[in-house]
Structures are given as structure tokens and as C-alpha cells.
Design an enzyme around this catalytic site. Structure first.
Site, PDB file in Angstrom:
ATOM      1  NE  ARG A 152     -41.038 -22.334 -15.429  1.00  0.00           N
ATOM      2  CZ  ARG A 152     -41.505 -22.071 -16.653  1.00  0.00           C
ATOM      3  NH1 ARG A 152     -41.010 -22.692 -17.695  1.00  0.00           N
ATOM      4  NH2 ARG A 152     -42.469 -21.180 -16.824  1.00  0.00           N
ATOM      5  CG  HIS A 186     -47.469 -20.855 -15.251  1.00  0.00           C
ATOM      6  ND1 HIS A 186     -46.494 -20.013 -14.740  1.00  0.00           N
ATOM      7  CD2 HIS A 186     -47.181 -20.977 -16.588  1.00  0.00           C
ATOM      8  CE1 HIS A 186     -45.666 -19.650 -15.711  1.00  0.00           C
ATOM      9  NE2 HIS A 186     -46.066 -20.225 -16.836  1.00  0.00           N
ATOM     10  CD  GLN A 234     -48.566 -17.404 -19.554  1.00  0.00           C
ATOM     11  OE1 GLN A 234     -47.381 -17.635 -19.668  1.00  0.00           O
ATOM     12  NE2 GLN A 234     -49.203 -16.550 -20.342  1.00  0.00           N
ATOM     13  CG  ASP A 254     -50.613 -25.328 -21.195  1.00  0.00           C
ATOM     14  OD1 ASP A 254     -49.686 -25.171 -22.006  1.00  0.00           O
ATOM     15  OD2 ASP A 254     -50.415 -25.550 -19.981  1.00  0.00           O
ATOM     16  CB  CYS A 261     -49.220 -20.047 -21.351  1.00  0.00           C
ATOM     17  SG  CYS A 261     -48.989 -21.844 -21.401  1.00  0.00           S
ATOM     18  NE  ARG A 285     -45.394 -14.988 -17.638  1.00  0.00           N
ATOM     19  CZ  ARG A 285     -44.722 -16.148 -17.669  1.00  0.00           C
ATOM     20  NH1 ARG A 285     -44.831 -16.940 -18.714  1.00  0.00           N
ATOM     21  NH2 ARG A 285     -43.996 -16.533 -16.627  1.00  0.00           N
TER      22      ARG A 285
HETATM   23  N1  NVA Z   1     -48.500 -26.567 -18.556  1.00  0.00           N
HETATM   24  C1  NVA Z   1     -47.222 -26.253 -19.159  1.00  0.00           C
HETATM   25  C2  NVA Z   1     -46.984 -24.777 -19.136  1.00  0.00           C
HETATM   26  C3  NVA Z   1     -45.701 -24.342 -19.766  1.00  0.00           C
HETATM   27  C4  NVA Z   1     -45.494 -22.871 -19.705  1.00  0.00           C
HETATM   28  C5  NVA Z   1     -46.120 -26.995 -18.400  1.00  0.00           C
HETATM   29  O1  NVA Z   1     -46.179 -27.067 -17.166  1.00  0.00           O
HETATM   30  O2  NVA Z   1     -45.222 -27.520 -19.051  1.00  0.00           O
HETATM   31  N1   CP Z   2     -45.430 -19.560 -20.788  1.00  0.00           N
HETATM   32  C1   CP Z   2     -44.265 -19.847 -20.163  1.00  0.00           C
HETATM   33  O1   CP Z   2     -44.158 -19.905 -18.933  1.00  0.00           O
HETATM   34  O2   CP Z   2     -43.214 -20.002 -21.020  1.00  0.00           O
HETATM   35  P1   CP Z   2     -41.792 -20.596 -20.642  1.00  0.00           P
HETATM   36  O3   CP Z   2     -41.962 -22.029 -20.268  1.00  0.00           O
HETATM   37  O4   CP Z   2     -40.988 -20.405 -21.904  1.00  0.00           O
HETATM   38  O5   CP Z   2     -41.223 -19.801 -19.509  1.00  0.00           O
END
Ligand code: NVA
Ligand code: CP
Length: 305
Positions: free
Chosen positions: A106, A132, A135, A223, A263, A291
């Protein structure tokens, strides 16, 4: 360059059939888990998990997932790795490939994840600024559970044209769904994704009109307005996204029995109201649970010999 099925980087490069294959494996794994049937299909394998951003669901579901498959996970934070002190990703990647059977990462730049694929072991994208996909695979699994099908359904995403929007557009179109994005001007999805979506005719629409986007919709998704890495813009975004919310009015525009997905983490009162989130908590937490099952399917596909 196509990364799948060696790596899992975006939904765009998976065909509809390949997505359905992963969902079928995920459903089977979920069934086995619920019925106490062990499935040690990755016994002895080790997954390294590099997290350059925070995570609750991704970290825990991958760590538990590989454990349930008979393998082991290593949580690698940049504060502990030499990456945090400036060691290049290319050196880190070459070393990790000698120890591990797979890497989940990540991070911010999608190109970093692409670069990690050069060292000979499978790489899974656990979220970048661009995509992502883990997800969205879980989202499609959840939609299929509730609606029994994917093809022909319409999904609406309200909010920021971010990593979730990008992956929903490509994932939904590839399985034969329609998708509408409602976002304010200046916050559209990535141009590469828009160019891809243009090949799907009226199955894709982009608008700043929430009502139009929601009409005829079977699934509403949203989101956060400020993703990880955009915290400094939070105040400006609060202004720009006003009204781009899932609430009772947006649900009224959609089909009766429309699903609501998020998500998580959610900012109640911003992209979704407390009432709507809590009324749909059953499916939203099923989505979070999925997930685990969806990612186990990905790991099996990439790492099982
Ligand atoms: N769009 C959000 C998703 C978090 C799971 C981010 O990138 O922070
Ligand atoms: N939805 C998701 O990816 O959650 P986290 O950021 O907690 O991993």
C-alpha cells in the site's frame, strides 16, 4: 504491459471472466470458512506486507487471510524498513524477492507498485493513489451476494474521482455493469480510466448532477472526500464536495432496494449520513468481511503452484 495473472495491480486488466473466476474462488473459500473446512493451500508461503499508509481492514484481512491459507505474513512499515532511511525501492525489492513468496504493498505512487513487479515474485496492490482493486473485488463479491448477479446492474459512485472511483469504473464495466460517477468539476476520475470507459458507450456516465447519476441505480457507493495523502486539502474539499453525499434524498432517486456500500473508514455527516450508513450496516460490514475472502482468492491465484 499486462501484469495479471502474475500480479494483481488494477481491475482494468482483468477480463470479466477472470473477475468472475476470482469471485467463485472467494465464494467457495467463504463457504469453507463458515463450515470449518480448513484450506491450507499456501502452506509454508510467506507474504510481505509493505504499508506506507495507514490501514485497518487491508492489513488485518491480508494477515489473517494468509494465515488461514497455511502461510505467514510479515508486516513491514517504512519506519522499520531501510526504505524509511532512503534505501531505494529497487534494492529493497530485489532483497525481498529472495526471502518472500509474495508482496502486498500500500503506497502513494502506482508506478512504485509496477516497479516492484520486476523482481520475480507476485505483487498485490493494497491501494495506491490510482487504484484500490482489492476493495472493488470485495465490493463486486458483495453485490453478487445480495443481487445474485452483476451483469446489467447499475452502480452509482458519488464523491471524489479517487482510487475507489477509478477501480469501480474499470471493475464494473469489465463485468458488464453500468456505472455513473457524480463528482464536482475538477475532481474527476483519472484520465486513463476515462479514456478506457469511453469505449463502453452509454454504460459509463460522468456528471456533476447527483439525481441524474442515481436514477435507475441498484447500488450507491461513496468514499471519503479527502483520501490519504490529501489531508492538507481537507478544508478546501469540505467546501467543494458539499452535497455529494449518500442520504435519504439520493436513495430516493435510486431504485427501491438499492444497496449502499462504503469501503470504510467513513466520515459520517460528510460523504454519507449516519442514518443511511447504520441502516445499511449489514451489507457494509459484509463488504468489509468479504475483503478477507476475496483477497484469499487473489493470493491463491497468484501464489499457489
Ligand atoms: N480513497 C481512500 C480509501 C481508503 C480505504 C483513500 O485512499 O484514503
Ligand atoms: N477499505 C480499506 O482499504 O480499509 P483500510 O484503509 O482500513 O485498509
Amino acid at each position: 504491459m499486462r501484469f495479471y495473472p502474475k500480479h494483481f495491480l488494477t481491475m482494468q486488466e482483468l477480463s470479466g471472466e477472470e473477475i468472475i473466476e476470482l469471485l467463485n474462488i472467494a465464494d467457495q473459500l467463504k463457504y469453507e470458512k463458515k463450515n470449518g473446512i480448513p484450506h491450507p493451500r499456501l502452506a509454508g508461503k510467506t507474504l510481505g506486507m509493505i504499508f506506507q499508509k495507514s490501514s485497518t481492514r487491508t492489513r488485518i484481512s491480508f494477515e489473517v487471510g494468509i494465515y488461514q491459507l497455511g502461510g505467514t505474513a510479515l508486516f513491514l512499515s517504512p519506519n522499520d524498513l531501510q526504505i524509511g532511511r532512503g534505501e531505494p525501492l529497487s534494492d529493497t525489492g530485489r532483497c525481498l524477492a529472495r526471502y518472500l513468496d509474495g508482496i502486498m504493498i500500500r503506497t502513494y505512487a502506482h508506478e512504485d507498485v509496477e516497479r516492484l513487479t520486476e523482481y520475480g515474485i507476485p505483487v498485490v496492490n493494497g491501494l495506491t493513489d490510482y487504484a484500490h482493486p482489492c476493495q472493488v473485488l470485495a465490493d463486486l463479491m458483495t453485490i453478487r451476494e445480495y443481487k445474485s448477479t452483476l451483469k446489467g446492474l447499475k452502480l452509482t459512485f458519488i464523491g471524489d474521482g479517487n482510487n475507489m472511483a477509478n477501480s469501480l469504473i474499470t471493475g464494473c464495466l469489465n463485468v458488464g455493469m453500468s456505472i455513473s460517477i457524480a463528482c464536482p468539476k475538477g475532481y474527476e476520475p483519472h484520465e486513463k480510466v476515462l479514456a478506457y470507459a469511453a469505449g463502453f458507450g452509454d454504460k459509463f456516465t460522468l456528471t456533476d448532477n447527483i439525481q441524474k447519476a442515481c436514477e435507475g441505480s441498484d447500488v450507491l457507493v461513496t468514499d471519503v472526500w479527502a483520501s490519504m495523502g490529501h489531508e492538507a486539502e481537507a478544508a478546501k474539499r469540505l467546501e467543494a464536495f458539499k452535497g455529494y453525499q449518500i442520504n435519504d434524498k439520493t436513495l430516493f432517486y435510486a431504485n427501491a432496494e438499492a444497496m449502499v456500500l462504503h469501503c470504510l473508514p467513513a466520515h459520517r455527516g460528510e460523504e454519507i449520513t449516519e442514518e443511511v450508513l447504520e441502516r445499511h450496516a449489514g451489507m457494509i460490514f459484509d463488504e468489509a468481511e468479504n475483503r478477507l475472502h476475496a483477497q484469499k482468492a487473489i493470493l491463491i491465484k497468484l501464489m499457489e503452484k
